[in-house]
Design an enzyme around this catalytic site. Structure first.
Site, PDB file in Angstrom:
ATOM      1  N   TYR A 123     -17.033   7.561   1.508  1.00 50.22           N
ATOM      2  CA  TYR A 123     -15.709   8.012   1.362  1.00 50.22           C
ATOM      3  C   TYR A 123     -15.363   9.357   0.876  1.00 50.22           C
ATOM      4  CZ  TYR A 123     -10.672   7.018  -0.667  1.00 50.22           C
ATOM      5  OH  TYR A 123      -9.224   7.019  -1.079  1.00 50.22           O
ATOM      6  N   GLY A 141       1.028  -1.206  -0.032  1.00 48.90           N
ATOM      7  CA  GLY A 141      -0.179  -0.010   0.153  1.00 48.90           C
ATOM      8  C   GLY A 141       0.907   1.087   0.156  1.00 48.90           C
ATOM      9  N   ILE A 142       0.608   2.221  -0.058  1.00 44.64           N
ATOM     10  CA  ILE A 142       0.953   3.699   0.054  1.00 44.64           C
ATOM     11  C   ILE A 142       1.933   4.120   1.281  1.00 44.64           C
ATOM     12  CG2 ILE A 142       0.804   5.858   0.153  1.00 44.64           C
ATOM     13  CD1 ILE A 142      -1.926   5.234  -1.533  1.00 44.64           C
ATOM     14  N   GLY A 143       1.278   3.395   2.491  1.00 41.43           N
ATOM     15  CA  GLY A 143       2.196   3.446   3.060  1.00 41.43           C
ATOM     16  C   GLY A 143       3.393   2.422   3.760  1.00 41.43           C
ATOM     17  N   SER A 200      -7.864  12.620  -0.237  1.00 42.49           N
ATOM     18  CA  SER A 200      -7.596  12.162  -1.894  1.00 42.49           C
ATOM     19  C   SER A 200      -8.361  13.342  -2.377  1.00 42.49           C
ATOM     20  CB  SER A 200      -9.020  11.514  -1.702  1.00 42.49           C
ATOM     21  OG  SER A 200      -9.229  10.802  -3.020  1.00 42.49           O
TER      22      SER A 200
HETATM   23  N1  LIG Z   1      -5.754   3.910  -3.474  1.00 43.98           N
HETATM   24  C1  LIG Z   1      -5.819   5.579  -4.067  1.00 43.98           C
HETATM   25  O1  LIG Z   1      -6.019   5.288  -5.465  1.00 43.98           O
HETATM   26  C2  LIG Z   1      -5.889   6.194  -3.065  1.00 43.98           C
HETATM   27  C3  LIG Z   1      -5.773   6.140  -2.073  1.00 43.98           C
HETATM   28  N2  LIG Z   1      -5.836   7.348  -0.421  1.00 43.98           N
HETATM   29  C4  LIG Z   1      -5.848   7.061   0.446  1.00 43.98           C
HETATM   30  O2  LIG Z   1      -4.587   6.244   0.884  1.00 43.98           O
HETATM   31  C5  LIG Z   1      -4.582   5.693   1.826  1.00 43.98           C
HETATM   32  C6  LIG Z   1      -4.002   4.485   1.834  1.00 43.98           C
HETATM   33  O3  LIG Z   1      -4.477   3.923   0.787  1.00 43.98           O
HETATM   34  P1  LIG Z   1      -4.384   2.459  -0.233  1.00 43.98           P
HETATM   35  O4  LIG Z   1      -2.430   1.895   0.640  1.00 43.98           O
HETATM   36  O5  LIG Z   1      -4.276   2.965  -1.217  1.00 43.98           O
HETATM   37  O6  LIG Z   1      -4.836   1.264   0.531  1.00 43.98           O
HETATM   38  P2  LIG Z   1      -4.541  -0.227   1.283  1.00 43.98           P
HETATM   39  O7  LIG Z   1      -6.017  -0.416   1.686  1.00 43.98           O
HETATM   40  O8  LIG Z   1      -3.188  -0.694   0.998  1.00 43.98           O
HETATM   41  O9  LIG Z   1      -4.004   0.718   2.655  1.00 43.98           O
HETATM   42  C7  LIG Z   1      -5.060   1.063   4.110  1.00 43.98           C
HETATM   43  C8  LIG Z   1      -4.163   0.312   4.981  1.00 43.98           C
HETATM   44  O10 LIG Z   1      -5.216   1.396   6.111  1.00 43.98           O
HETATM   45  C9  LIG Z   1      -4.903   0.354   7.107  1.00 43.98           C
HETATM   46  N3  LIG Z   1      -7.034   0.143   7.773  1.00 43.98           N
HETATM   47  C10 LIG Z   1      -7.490   0.153   7.276  1.00 43.98           C
HETATM   48  N4  LIG Z   1      -8.198   0.032   7.985  1.00 43.98           N
HETATM   49  C11 LIG Z   1      -7.967   0.488   9.079  1.00 43.98           C
HETATM   50  C12 LIG Z   1      -8.111   0.009  10.702  1.00 43.98           C
HETATM   51  N5  LIG Z   1      -9.230   0.331  11.439  1.00 43.98           N
HETATM   52  N6  LIG Z   1      -7.627   0.593  11.692  1.00 43.98           N
HETATM   53  C13 LIG Z   1      -6.436   0.581  11.465  1.00 43.98           C
HETATM   54  N7  LIG Z   1      -5.620   0.282   9.909  1.00 43.98           N
HETATM   55  C14 LIG Z   1      -6.683   0.524   8.286  1.00 43.98           C
HETATM   56  C15 LIG Z   1      -4.824  -0.793   6.308  1.00 43.98           C
HETATM   57  O11 LIG Z   1      -4.563  -1.853   7.559  1.00 43.98           O
HETATM   58  P3  LIG Z   1      -4.733  -3.412   6.706  1.00 43.98           P
HETATM   59  O12 LIG Z   1      -3.288  -3.977   5.963  1.00 43.98           O
HETATM   60  O13 LIG Z   1      -4.658  -4.254   7.737  1.00 43.98           O
HETATM   61  O14 LIG Z   1      -5.615  -4.120   5.515  1.00 43.98           O
HETATM   62  C16 LIG Z   1      -3.456  -0.599   5.151  1.00 43.98           C
HETATM   63  O15 LIG Z   1      -2.773  -0.931   5.703  1.00 43.98           O
HETATM   64  C17 LIG Z   1      -6.013   5.784   2.475  1.00 43.98           C
HETATM   65  O16 LIG Z   1      -6.127   6.232   3.169  1.00 43.98           O
HETATM   66  C18 LIG Z   1      -6.725   5.895   1.160  1.00 43.98           C
HETATM   67  O17 LIG Z   1      -7.490   6.737   1.298  1.00 43.98           O
HETATM   68  C19 LIG Z   1      -6.260   8.483  -1.520  1.00 43.98           C
HETATM   69  C20 LIG Z   1      -6.477   8.837  -2.501  1.00 43.98           C
HETATM   70  C21 LIG Z   1      -5.779   7.673  -3.810  1.00 43.98           C
HETATM   71  C1  LIG Z   2     -15.379   1.078 -16.094  1.00 44.24           C
HETATM   72  C2  LIG Z   2     -13.968   0.766 -16.363  1.00 44.24           C
HETATM   73  C3  LIG Z   2     -14.000   0.988 -17.973  1.00 44.24           C
HETATM   74  C4  LIG Z   2     -12.806   2.720 -15.903  1.00 44.24           C
HETATM   75  C5  LIG Z   2     -13.574   2.895 -14.973  1.00 44.24           C
HETATM   76  C6  LIG Z   2     -12.432   3.793 -13.863  1.00 44.24           C
HETATM   77  C7  LIG Z   2     -13.240   3.896 -12.561  1.00 44.24           C
HETATM   78  C8  LIG Z   2     -13.035   2.564 -11.780  1.00 44.24           C
HETATM   79  C9  LIG Z   2     -11.955   4.912 -12.470  1.00 44.24           C
HETATM   80  C10 LIG Z   2     -11.652   6.447 -13.155  1.00 44.24           C
HETATM   81  C11 LIG Z   2     -10.982   7.158 -11.859  1.00 44.24           C
HETATM   82  C12 LIG Z   2     -10.411   6.689 -10.584  1.00 44.24           C
HETATM   83  C13 LIG Z   2     -10.321   7.466  -9.414  1.00 44.24           C
HETATM   84  C14 LIG Z   2      -9.893   8.470  -9.085  1.00 44.24           C
HETATM   85  C15 LIG Z   2     -10.016   9.073  -8.549  1.00 44.24           C
HETATM   86  C16 LIG Z   2      -9.351   7.952  -6.915  1.00 44.24           C
HETATM   87  C17 LIG Z   2      -9.337   9.141  -5.856  1.00 44.24           C
HETATM   88  C18 LIG Z   2      -8.183   9.955  -5.646  1.00 44.24           C
HETATM   89  C19 LIG Z   2      -9.408   7.917  -4.271  1.00 44.24           C
HETATM   90  O1  LIG Z   2      -8.923   8.467  -3.300  1.00 44.24           O
HETATM   91  C20 LIG Z   2     -10.431   6.889  -4.793  1.00 44.24           C
HETATM   92  C21 LIG Z   2     -10.544   5.763  -5.807  1.00 44.24           C
HETATM   93  C22 LIG Z   2     -10.376   6.876  -6.978  1.00 44.24           C
HETATM   94  C23 LIG Z   2     -11.700   7.695  -6.826  1.00 44.24           C
HETATM   95  C24 LIG Z   2      -9.959   5.957  -8.621  1.00 44.24           C
HETATM   96  C25 LIG Z   2     -11.740   5.267  -8.525  1.00 44.24           C
HETATM   97  C26 LIG Z   2     -11.513   4.255  -9.319  1.00 44.24           C
HETATM   98  C27 LIG Z   2     -11.390   5.613 -10.686  1.00 44.24           C
HETATM   99  C28 LIG Z   2     -13.574   6.176 -10.504  1.00 44.24           C
END
Ligand SMILES: NC(=O)C1=CN([C@@H]2O[C@H](COP(=O)(O)OP(=O)(O)OC[C@H]3O[C@@H](n4cnc5c(N)ncnc54)[C@H](OP(=O)(O)O)[C@@H]3O)[C@@H](O)[C@H]2O)C=CC1
Ligand SMILES: CC(C)CCC[C@@H](C)[C@H]1CC[C@H]2C3=CC[C@H]4[C@H](C)C(=O)CC[C@]4(C)[C@H]3CC[C@]12C
Length: 346
Positions: A204, A24-26, A182
């Site tokens: 969300y 994940g991002i973390g 986000s």
């Molecule tokens: N991926 C993307 O496109 C985007 C992500 N974000 C944000 O980035 C952050 C990281 O997400 P991302 O790396 O993508 O997704 P992941 O699902 O990989 O990471 C989410 C993390 O949050 C932890 N988590 C979830 N629920 C809980 C809880 N109840 N208590 C403690 N920890 C918890 C998960 O733990 P565990 O490992 O146990 O599942 C995991 O480590 C989030 O806040 C997400 O909203 C923002 C914009 C876009």
């Molecule tokens: C139906 C398909 C052929 C294509 C669908 C694409 C969509 C599922 C995705 C397009 C853009 C995506 C997103 C944009 C912003 C992200 C945001 C920053 C976030 O925090 C969580 C995820 C997003 C909402 C993400 C999710 C998938 C899309 C909507």
């Protein structure tokens, strides 16, 4: 200290069953922080200790001399958050950086009608950058009686910050709160009258807007005590969160289109490494010089170069203050309820 850095699991979600690891991002941030400065002490706050241990081992394999500890916290449970805070206060005297990264998007559903009409409109790039109106979620209620997305993405973090406040507030050496928000945060998805988003289906989006409001209020209340807060958008990153939206096979199928879209938008960061760019950038900044009303976006150019862009958030300071007061009230009520139920249990 970083919450939500683990996310080490097989693509199917069966822990330990497959050697293939999805970061994940973390976790990517932890790797990049250690590459930047291997003298720091990292504390990984995770809900799942097995995944936390695996994350620690994977980090140690790259940085054998690193000082990494783990801490259990489930942000969706106030009891767990309070226990974690007590543990942090026993272990440390000061926390310099608190990365509030954990976040969930449960049961996401794509609105194909919005997607198709967006595809042929002038807002197509905006749609791909923000996902605005494209996704709905089904939320549920936690044991604390709160909406799960709100508690995990916002309130759990808030209670943790408040509980370890003395470790964060040092006028002579400032600390930073860094939230993974986000670009999906949307004003119209949030209401002060329904800040937990009980009534809508965009929990969300609402929770990320709440994060932005809260960060602004925290700056107003804590800057003079040496605590600063910033929000980041990592862009669209392939992690467990996005694989929850569509199966990996479908993402693989549309990946060539996504590389193409990258020419027109810088928000398709795609890898956790790229997504962590703004989070790492903030680690290098003097927090006193940052504008609390800006959101810092991780960006990747069509050629794959990473950089950070700041954009003004669409919010009013009065709303952030009103929301902050509501959170304080909710904290008082829920912690009272928790201590009463613990008394009863004894
Ligand atoms: N991926 C993307 O496109 C985007 C992500 N974000 C944000 O980035 C952050 C990281 O997400 P991302 O790396 O993508 O997704 P992941 O699902 O990989 O990471 C989410 C993390 O949050 C932890 N988590 C979830 N629920 C809980 C809880 N109840 N208590 C403690 N920890 C918890 C998960 O733990 P565990 O490992 O146990 O599942 C995991 O480590 C989030 O806040 C997400 O909203 C923002 C914009 C876009
Ligand atoms: C139906 C398909 C052929 C294509 C669908 C694409 C969509 C599922 C995705 C397009 C853009 C995506 C997103 C944009 C912003 C992200 C945001 C920053 C976030 O925090 C969580 C995820 C997003 C909402 C993400 C999710 C998938 C899309 C909507």
């Amino acid at each position: 200290m970083i919450d939500g850095p683990s996310s080490l699991q097989s693509p199917q979600g069966h822990h330990n069953s497959s050697p293939k690891v999805r970061r994940g991002i973390g976790l990517a941030l932890c790797e990049r922080l250690l590459t930047e400065d291997d003298q720091i002490h990292l504390c990984l706050a995770c809900r799942n200790m097995q995944r936390a241990k695996a994350a620690r081992i994977s980090l140690l394999s790259l940085h054998p001399a690193a000082d990494i500890s783990i801490l259990q916290v489930n942000l969706g449970s106030l009891k767990s958050v309070c226990q974690a805070a007590t543990e942090v206060k026993q272990r440390y005297r000061q926390v310099d950086f608190l990365y509030l990264n954990a976040g969930i998007m449960p049961n996401p559903c794509i609105n194909l009608k919005v997607f198709l009409s967006g595809l042929f409109s002038r807002k197509v790039i905006h749609m791909f950058t923000t996902g605005e109106g494209l996704l709905t979620q089904k939320d549920q209620i936690t044991d604390d009686g709160l909406q799960e997305v709100f508690e995990t993405n916002v309130f759990g973090h808030f209670v943790l910050i408040r509980a370890i406040e003395p470790l964060l507030c040092h006028v002579d050496s400032p600390s930073q709160l860094i939230w993974t928000s986000s670009s999906n945060a949307r004003k119209s998805a949030f209401s002060l009258l329904d800040y937990q988003h009980i009534q809508g289906q965009e929990s969300y989006s609402s929770s990320k807007y709440a994060t932005d409001l809260l960060s602004v209020a925290l700056n107003r209340h804590f800057n003079q005590q040496g605590l600063y807060s910033s929000v980041v958008c990592p862009g669209l990153v392939m992690t467990n969160l996005t694989y929850g939206i569509m199966p990996s096979l479908l993402w693989m199928f549309i990946m060539p289109i996504m590389w193409l879209i990258r020419i027109f938008t810088n928000s398709f960061t795609i890898t956790p490494y790229n997504g962590a760019e703004a989070l790492l950038w903030l680690f290098r900044q003097k927090p006193e010089l940052l504008d609390p009303l800006l959101k810092y976006h991780s960006c990747t150019s069509g050629l794959g170069n990473n950089y950070v862009e700041s954009r003004k958030m669409n919010l009013e300071e009065e709303s952030s203050e009103l929301f902050y007061q509501k959170l304080l009230e909710l904290e008082k009520q829920t912690l009272k309820k928790l201590s009463e139920s613990e008394e009863e249990y004894k």
